[in-house]
Each structure stands twice: as structure tokens, then as C-alpha cells.
Design a protein around this motif. Structure first.
Motif, mmCIF file in Angstrom:
data_model
loop_
_atom_site.group_PDB
_atom_site.id
_atom_site.type_symbol
_atom_site.label_atom_id
_atom_site.label_comp_id
_atom_site.label_asym_id
_atom_site.label_seq_id
_atom_site.Cartn_x
_atom_site.Cartn_y
_atom_site.Cartn_z
ATOM 1 N N ILE A 73 0.867 -1.170 0.000
ATOM 2 C CA ILE A 73 0.000 0.000 0.000
ATOM 3 C C ILE A 73 0.911 1.230 0.000
ATOM 4 C CG2 ILE A 73 -1.833 1.247 1.199
ATOM 5 C CD1 ILE A 73 -2.563 -1.479 2.536
ATOM 6 N N VAL A 74 0.812 2.007 -1.053
ATOM 7 C CA VAL A 74 1.644 3.197 -1.214
ATOM 8 C C VAL A 74 0.856 4.397 -0.695
ATOM 9 C CG1 VAL A 74 2.878 4.653 -2.859
ATOM 10 C CG2 VAL A 74 2.791 2.169 -3.200
ATOM 11 N N CYS A 75 1.456 5.124 0.231
ATOM 12 C CA CYS A 75 0.776 6.245 0.890
ATOM 13 C C CYS A 75 1.576 7.531 0.773
ATOM 14 C CB CYS A 75 0.593 5.933 2.382
ATOM 15 S SG CYS A 75 -0.319 4.421 2.729
ATOM 16 N N THR A 76 0.866 8.616 1.021
ATOM 17 C CA THR A 76 1.491 9.934 1.115
ATOM 18 C C THR A 76 1.266 10.459 2.528
ATOM 19 O OG1 THR A 76 1.159 10.414 -1.218
ATOM 20 C CG2 THR A 76 1.455 12.302 0.241
ATOM 21 N N ALA A 77 2.338 10.972 3.111
ATOM 22 C CA ALA A 77 2.263 11.598 4.435
ATOM 23 C C ALA A 77 2.956 12.952 4.357
ATOM 24 C CB ALA A 77 2.953 10.729 5.481
ATOM 25 N N VAL A 96 2.533 -5.561 8.384
ATOM 26 C CA VAL A 96 3.714 -6.305 8.829
ATOM 27 C C VAL A 96 5.020 -5.560 8.601
ATOM 28 C CG1 VAL A 96 2.618 -8.572 8.623
ATOM 29 C CG2 VAL A 96 3.836 -7.621 6.661
ATOM 30 N N ALA A 97 5.005 -4.515 7.761
ATOM 31 C CA ALA A 97 6.228 -3.746 7.518
ATOM 32 C C ALA A 97 5.857 -2.369 6.989
ATOM 33 C CB ALA A 97 7.131 -4.456 6.511
ATOM 34 N N VAL A 98 6.663 -1.382 7.355
ATOM 35 C CA VAL A 98 6.466 -0.015 6.873
ATOM 36 C C VAL A 98 7.835 0.544 6.504
ATOM 37 C CG1 VAL A 98 5.630 2.300 7.432
ATOM 38 C CG2 VAL A 98 4.450 0.299 8.371
ATOM 39 N N ARG A 99 7.897 1.192 5.344
ATOM 40 C CA ARG A 99 9.138 1.817 4.898
ATOM 41 C C ARG A 99 8.897 3.294 4.645
ATOM 42 N NH1 ARG A 99 8.435 -2.970 2.592
ATOM 43 N NH2 ARG A 99 9.986 -4.559 2.991
ATOM 44 N N GLU A 100 9.748 4.141 5.210
ATOM 45 C CA GLU A 100 9.711 5.574 4.912
ATOM 46 C C GLU A 100 10.562 5.813 3.675
ATOM 47 O OE1 GLU A 100 10.290 8.580 8.023
ATOM 48 O OE2 GLU A 100 10.547 6.860 9.362
ATOM 49 N N ILE A 101 10.020 6.552 2.728
ATOM 50 C CA ILE A 101 10.729 6.876 1.497
ATOM 51 C C ILE A 101 11.155 8.340 1.588
ATOM 52 C CG2 ILE A 101 10.593 6.897 -1.031
ATOM 53 C CD1 ILE A 101 10.207 4.091 0.349
ATOM 54 N N GLY A 104 9.974 12.214 -3.021
ATOM 55 C CA GLY A 104 8.687 12.094 -3.684
ATOM 56 C C GLY A 104 7.517 12.212 -2.729
ATOM 57 N N THR A 105 6.328 12.196 -3.304
ATOM 58 C CA THR A 105 5.118 12.331 -2.494
ATOM 59 C C THR A 105 4.628 10.972 -1.985
ATOM 60 O OG1 THR A 105 3.754 12.244 -4.480
ATOM 61 C CG2 THR A 105 4.375 14.428 -3.662
ATOM 62 N N GLU A 106 4.965 9.898 -2.667
ATOM 63 C CA GLU A 106 4.569 8.548 -2.235
ATOM 64 C C GLU A 106 5.632 8.059 -1.256
ATOM 65 O OE1 GLU A 106 4.044 6.530 -5.972
ATOM 66 O OE2 GLU A 106 2.223 7.653 -6.398
ATOM 67 N N ASN A 107 5.589 8.614 -0.049
ATOM 68 C CA ASN A 107 6.727 8.515 0.859
ATOM 69 C C ASN A 107 6.571 7.532 2.020
ATOM 70 O OD1 ASN A 107 4.873 10.025 2.275
ATOM 71 N ND2 ASN A 107 6.138 11.867 2.413
ATOM 72 N N VAL A 108 5.494 6.750 2.034
ATOM 73 C CA VAL A 108 5.341 5.687 3.029
ATOM 74 C C VAL A 108 4.814 4.453 2.304
ATOM 75 C CG1 VAL A 108 4.194 4.927 5.155
ATOM 76 C CG2 VAL A 108 4.895 7.313 4.918
ATOM 77 N N HIS A 109 5.558 3.355 2.389
ATOM 78 C CA HIS A 109 5.135 2.096 1.780
ATOM 79 C C HIS A 109 4.800 1.123 2.903
ATOM 80 C CE1 HIS A 109 7.448 2.857 -2.243
ATOM 81 N NE2 HIS A 109 6.601 3.830 -1.939
ATOM 82 N N VAL A 110 3.588 0.587 2.844
ATOM 83 C CA VAL A 110 3.078 -0.297 3.889
ATOM 84 C C VAL A 110 2.856 -1.676 3.295
ATOM 85 C CG1 VAL A 110 1.162 -0.693 5.494
ATOM 86 C CG2 VAL A 110 1.933 1.654 5.030
ATOM 87 N N GLU A 111 3.438 -2.696 3.920
ATOM 88 C CA GLU A 111 3.173 -4.078 3.518
ATOM 89 C C GLU A 111 2.136 -4.640 4.477
ATOM 90 O OE1 GLU A 111 5.393 -8.395 3.139
ATOM 91 O OE2 GLU A 111 6.627 -6.584 3.235
ATOM 92 N N ALA A 112 1.063 -5.192 3.906
ATOM 93 C CA ALA A 112 -0.026 -5.701 4.724
ATOM 94 C C ALA A 112 -0.445 -7.083 4.238
ATOM 95 C CB ALA A 112 -1.213 -4.750 4.678
#
Length: 156
Positions: A73-77, A96-101, A104-112
Motif C-alpha cells: 500500500i503506497v501512501c502519502t504523508a 507487517v512492515a512499513v518503509r519511509e521513502i 517524492g510524495t509517495e513517501n510511506v510504503h506499507v506491507e499488509a
């Protein structure tokens, strides 16, 4: 040849553990490196204390465990809130995992993980409620990983 804070033995240890931490013993690493097993165990403790080795996690086949859907799940924060929101996302059941990028604007990637579409819809709503804007969702078919080549000292 050493790069950064790790010498060849440290890199050999990290590379071996990245390949298969569960089935790699200090004795096996010691034999390959020509040092004692106690030296390897001491080095592992030092790598853990230095925050270089931060954990040993199992790889889980979610599909075999009846959780059919693994999604990115690609998010913007907002940048000032990115770190807080990323950590808060870990509290959402199914994440189960979160990555800060960093760019860019798509700066939080969430694995679910979910068993059906309803699970994934709920996770998306929960992420939205904590302040993350869901931009995209991608189902993951397979994921492949390997040990970082920079730690491989076979040719040294």
C-alpha cells in the motif's frame, strides 16, 4: 580490505547470517574464516551491541498459512509527520512492515497481509484514519531477497 566499521571477518559473519541465520552456526563461519567459534560468537555479540545486527526474523509464507493476500500500500504523508505516521501504521492489524521513502510524495510504503478483500479494505481505511493518504495498492505475488554482496568476502 575493510570498508567502514566492519573488517573482513565482520562482513563474512553478516553475509553468512543474511544467507541463512537459522542454519548457520558460529562453528561453520569460524571454519570458513580460519578463526575460533568463540571469536565468531564474540564478534556477533559486538555487531548486535553496535546495532549492525538488529534481529533474526523468520521468513513467513503467508499464503501457506491461509493469508492469501499480501499487498503493498503506497501512501502519502506530510513530510513533518512522516516518521510518526509510519510508526503508527505498524499498529494497524494486518500491517507487517512499513518503509519511509525519503523522496517524492509517495513517501510511506506499507506491507499488509489479509485473508480476503475485506481485510485489505479495512487496513486501507485504518491507514486513512491515522492520517496516511492511500495512493495505490499492489498485490504482491512473490518476493525474493538475497544477502548484500558488499559483505561477501569470498574473493578476499
Amino acid at each position: 580490505m575493510s570498508e567502514g566499521p566492519l573488517d573482513d571477518l565482520d562482513r563474512r559473519i553478516v553475509h553468512s547470517l543474511q544467507q541463512n541465520a537459522r542454519k548457520t552456526s558460529a562453528s561453520e563461519i569460524a571454519e570458513q574464516a580460519g578463526v575460533s567459534a568463540s571469536t565468531v560468537r564474540n564478534r556477533i555479540q559486538n555487531l548486535e551491541a553496535a546495532g549492525i545486527l538488529t534481529g533474526y526474523r523468520p521468513e513467513v509464507n503467508y499464503e501457506a498459512a491461509s493469508y492469501q493476500l499480501q499487498t503493498l500500500i503506497v501512501c502519502t504523508a506530510p513530510v513533518p509527520e512522516r516518521e510518526v505516521l509510519a510508526k503508527k501504521a505498524l499498529e494497524v492489524p494486518g500491517v507487517v512492515a512499513v518503509r519511509e521513502i525519503m523522496t517524492g510524495t509517495e513517501n510511506v510504503h506499507v506491507e499488509a497481509i489479509g485473508s480476503d478483500g475485506d481485510d485489505l479494505s479495512r487496513i486501507g481505511r485504518d491507514l486513512d484514519e491515522i492520517g496516511l493518504e492511500v495512493v495505490d495498492e499492489d498485490l504482491i505475488r512473490n518476493e525474493y531477497e538475497c544477502a548484500f554482496h558488499g559483505f561477501d568476502v569470498k574473493d578476499v
